[in-house]
Design a protein around this motif. Structure first.
Motif, PDB file in Angstrom:
ATOM      1  N   ALA A  44       1.070  -0.808   0.006  1.00 29.01           N
ATOM      2  CA  ALA A  44       0.090   0.250  -0.365  1.00 29.01           C
ATOM      3  C   ALA A  44       1.136   0.916   0.068  1.00 29.01           C
ATOM      4  CB  ALA A  44      -1.113  -0.497   1.304  1.00 29.01           C
ATOM      5  N   ILE A  47       2.304   1.612  -3.663  1.00 30.38           N
ATOM      6  CA  ILE A  47       1.572   1.427  -4.701  1.00 30.38           C
ATOM      7  C   ILE A  47       0.873   3.313  -4.386  1.00 30.38           C
ATOM      8  CG2 ILE A  47      -0.987   1.272  -5.505  1.00 30.38           C
ATOM      9  CD1 ILE A  47       0.032  -1.756  -4.992  1.00 30.38           C
ATOM     10  N   GLY A  50       3.590   4.913  -5.700  1.00 36.95           N
ATOM     11  CA  GLY A  50       3.906   5.377  -6.659  1.00 36.95           C
ATOM     12  C   GLY A  50       2.572   5.838  -7.845  1.00 36.95           C
ATOM     13  N   THR A  51       1.236   5.888  -6.805  1.00 34.29           N
ATOM     14  CA  THR A  51       0.553   6.656  -7.048  1.00 34.29           C
ATOM     15  C   THR A  51       0.948   7.747  -7.769  1.00 34.29           C
ATOM     16  OG1 THR A  51      -0.597   5.327  -6.516  1.00 34.29           O
ATOM     17  CG2 THR A  51      -2.249   7.000  -7.187  1.00 34.29           C
ATOM     18  N   ARG A  53       3.506   9.700  -7.707  1.00 33.21           N
ATOM     19  CA  ARG A  53       4.594   9.761  -8.483  1.00 33.21           C
ATOM     20  C   ARG A  53       3.784   9.895 -10.262  1.00 33.21           C
ATOM     21  NH1 ARG A  53      10.949   7.297  -9.398  1.00 33.21           N
ATOM     22  NH2 ARG A  53      11.295   8.551 -10.512  1.00 33.21           N
ATOM     23  N   PHE A  54       2.910   9.195 -10.278  1.00 33.09           N
ATOM     24  CA  PHE A  54       2.451   9.519 -11.885  1.00 33.09           C
ATOM     25  C   PHE A  54       1.681  10.584 -12.062  1.00 33.09           C
ATOM     26  CE2 PHE A  54       2.741   5.457 -14.364  1.00 33.09           C
ATOM     27  CZ  PHE A  54       4.162   4.601 -14.039  1.00 33.09           C
ATOM     28  N   SER A  55       1.172  10.667 -10.682  1.00 28.93           N
ATOM     29  CA  SER A  55       0.080  12.599 -10.992  1.00 28.93           C
ATOM     30  C   SER A  55       0.695  13.217 -11.071  1.00 28.93           C
ATOM     31  CB  SER A  55      -0.936  12.311  -9.513  1.00 28.93           C
ATOM     32  OG  SER A  55      -0.509  12.545  -8.313  1.00 28.93           O
ATOM     33  N   THR A  56       2.182  13.998 -10.592  1.00 32.37           N
ATOM     34  CA  THR A  56       2.982  14.935 -10.609  1.00 32.37           C
ATOM     35  C   THR A  56       3.916  14.944 -11.856  1.00 32.37           C
ATOM     36  OG1 THR A  56       3.557  13.870  -8.648  1.00 32.37           O
ATOM     37  CG2 THR A  56       4.391  15.817  -9.364  1.00 32.37           C
ATOM     38  N   ASN A  57       4.053  16.135 -12.130  1.00 29.61           N
ATOM     39  CA  ASN A  57       4.701  16.218 -13.103  1.00 29.61           C
ATOM     40  C   ASN A  57       6.206  16.214 -13.502  1.00 29.61           C
ATOM     41  OD1 ASN A  57       3.038  16.844 -15.930  1.00 29.61           O
ATOM     42  ND2 ASN A  57       2.782  18.760 -14.769  1.00 29.61           N
ATOM     43  N   ILE A 150      15.217  20.170  -5.863  1.00 33.46           N
ATOM     44  CA  ILE A 150      14.916  20.395  -7.255  1.00 33.46           C
ATOM     45  C   ILE A 150      14.399  18.958  -8.764  1.00 33.46           C
ATOM     46  CG2 ILE A 150      14.851  22.782  -7.015  1.00 33.46           C
ATOM     47  CD1 ILE A 150      17.081  22.044  -9.378  1.00 33.46           C
ATOM     48  N   ASP A 153      13.536  18.217 -13.858  1.00 33.90           N
ATOM     49  CA  ASP A 153      14.027  18.672 -14.944  1.00 33.90           C
ATOM     50  C   ASP A 153      13.583  20.238 -15.153  1.00 33.90           C
ATOM     51  OD1 ASP A 153      11.652  19.294 -13.625  1.00 33.90           O
ATOM     52  OD2 ASP A 153       9.863  18.525 -15.321  1.00 33.90           O
ATOM     53  N   THR A 155      12.771  21.696 -12.443  1.00 33.02           N
ATOM     54  CA  THR A 155      10.726  22.688 -11.836  1.00 33.02           C
ATOM     55  C   THR A 155      10.515  22.780 -10.099  1.00 33.02           C
ATOM     56  OG1 THR A 155       9.871  20.765 -12.234  1.00 33.02           O
ATOM     57  CG2 THR A 155      10.180  22.533 -14.095  1.00 33.02           C
ATOM     58  N   ALA A 156      10.087  23.386  -9.276  1.00 32.13           N
ATOM     59  CA  ALA A 156      10.106  23.054  -8.602  1.00 32.13           C
ATOM     60  C   ALA A 156       9.797  21.690  -7.696  1.00 32.13           C
ATOM     61  CB  ALA A 156       9.363  24.242  -7.645  1.00 32.13           C
ATOM     62  N   VAL A 228      14.516   3.374 -10.049  1.00 26.10           N
ATOM     63  CA  VAL A 228      13.936   3.843 -11.165  1.00 26.10           C
ATOM     64  C   VAL A 228      13.266   5.208 -11.236  1.00 26.10           C
ATOM     65  CG1 VAL A 228      11.831   3.579 -11.719  1.00 26.10           C
ATOM     66  CG2 VAL A 228      12.246   1.490 -11.414  1.00 26.10           C
TER      67      VAL A 228
END
Lengths: 228, 157
Positions: A44, A47, A50-51, A53-57, A150, A153, A155-156, A228
């Motif tokens: 949990a 995951i 991961g969620t 991290r996937f929802s952040t640019n 930072i 890429d 960015t902040a 990763v």
């Protein structure tokens, strides 16, 4: 048709009573179920990480964050080196634990004691490495709610990175710590001849299962945070 | 009795040696891939390497559970009662990561503030010893103020 009948009788024979369907001791089954629930807890956490991290640019580059080494000059650039040492320490301590379990099956008290001592040393070495790393990151300004790094890429970044890192490695470190305590208790019980009196070293096997699980979780934590 | 025990020990130790070597080799390959990835900028290749690392991770997990935790040598009944519930993870991982990805896409589409904030570059701080000791709140405020400055300069379109 006859094949089916044979298969079904073969299948059913474990559950017809008079036999132990898992053929292992009660405590070991329960240790497996505990580890399964623990796997869901860690799962949990990872995951959720991961969620988010996937929802952040953007996300910080682990190779720029974890690049230091004890006793190395300030500003040294050695990504992955320290954490790979930590990984090998845990793998080796897992191997010595297997050897302790094997020695226990042979009723070889000396072998159990020797390998348990090595396993405990490995656990303490891993904890020391982690303590150094946490302390180092804290000096760099990283903590729960504070993230000086930072994004890759440029960015902040948000504090999600440090929050997840300290929570998950902290939870894992706590498991290592309790594993070391359990192993020390097992060592003391071995030295007091408790298992010789019982006639079996099953407790060592159960402590071993827990210790391997800690190693297993590190495989996932190591990959998710450092590689990763 | 002692003969079978001896035999089992020999067999077991060989297996331990084999699995130790496999785990070490897998870890070293993972680290090589990790080092290799540092210099790579191609997003597709990075993704492929990350996928490979995750496959190697699963292989390591299999060897630890199957041989070190001895699960492979247990009865099928016990294996199934442990492995089948853990199969839920397949759904967990797919569902949650898909959800996270979808949330990012939605925010990038409908939340201009989110989108804009993640394109503003922060000036890289000079590496100073003990620079991180300042209060986190003040540091964050400073970063935002700085980011706003950059926006007014860069935001021409």
């Amino acid at each position: 048709m006859s094949n089916v009948t044979t298969a079904s009788t073969k299948e059913a024979k474990w559950w017809n009573g008079g036999k132990s369907p898992f053929d292992v001791e009660y405590g070991k089954v329960m240790m497996w179920y505990f580890l399964m629930s623990d796997a869901f807890t860690f799962g949990a956490f990872l995951i959720s990480y991961g969620t988010v991290r996937f929802s952040t640019n953007g996300w910080p580059d682990p190779n720029l964050v974890f690049k230091s080494f004890p006793f190395a000059p300030e500003g040294v650039n050695a990504p992955l080196v320290f954490v790979s040492i930590m990984t090998f320490i845990l793998i080796v301590s897992s191997v010595t634990m297997v050897l302790a379990v094997h020695a226990g099956k042979m009723m070889d008290k000396k072998g159990v004691v020797r390998n348990m001592i090595w396993t405990i040393i490995g656990g303490i070495a891993f904890l020391s490495c982690q303590a150094w790393e946490w302390n180092h990151l804290h000096h760099e300004g990283a903590w729960w709610g504070r993230n000086p790094f930072i994004n890759a890429d440029g960015t902040a970044s948000s504090t999600n990175f440090t929050n997840y890192f300290f929570t998950i490695t902290g939870f894992h470190g706590f498991h290592v710590f309790s594993g070391v305590i359990i192993n020390i208790i097992m060592l003391i019980m071995t030295l007091m001849d408790k298992f010789e009196q019982r006639g079996h070293y099953l407790m060592i096997e159960k402590a071993g299962l827990y210790w391997h699980f800690v190693d297993l979780v590190w495989v996932f934590v190591f990959t998710c945070f450092y590689l990763v | 009795m002692s003969h079978t025990a001896q035999h089992e020990e020999n067999h077991g130790n060989g297996e331990v040696k084999k699995v130790t070597i496999i785990l070490s080799v897998l870890t070293i390959v993972e680290l090589i891939l990790g080092f290799w990835m540092i210099g790579i900028t191609s997003e597709a290749l990075r993704l492929a390497i990350k996928g490979t690392i995750i496959i190697l991770m699963m292989a390591k997990a299999f060897y630890i559970v199957a041989y070190f935790m001895h699960l492979k040598h247990e009865l099928k009944n016990l294996i199934m009662t442990i492995v089948v519930p853990l199969g839920l993870f397949i759904w967990f991982i797919i569902a949650f990561l898909y959800d996270g990805n979808s949330f990012r896409n939605l925010r990038n589409t409908y939340d201009p503030y989110f989108k804009e904030r993640s394109t503003i570059k922060v000036e890289k701080k000079a590496e100073g010893h003990g620079g991180g000791h300042e209060a986190g709140a003040a540091h964050a405020a400073d970063t935002t103020a700085h980011a706003k400055d950059t926006v007014s300069v860069e935001n021409k379109h």
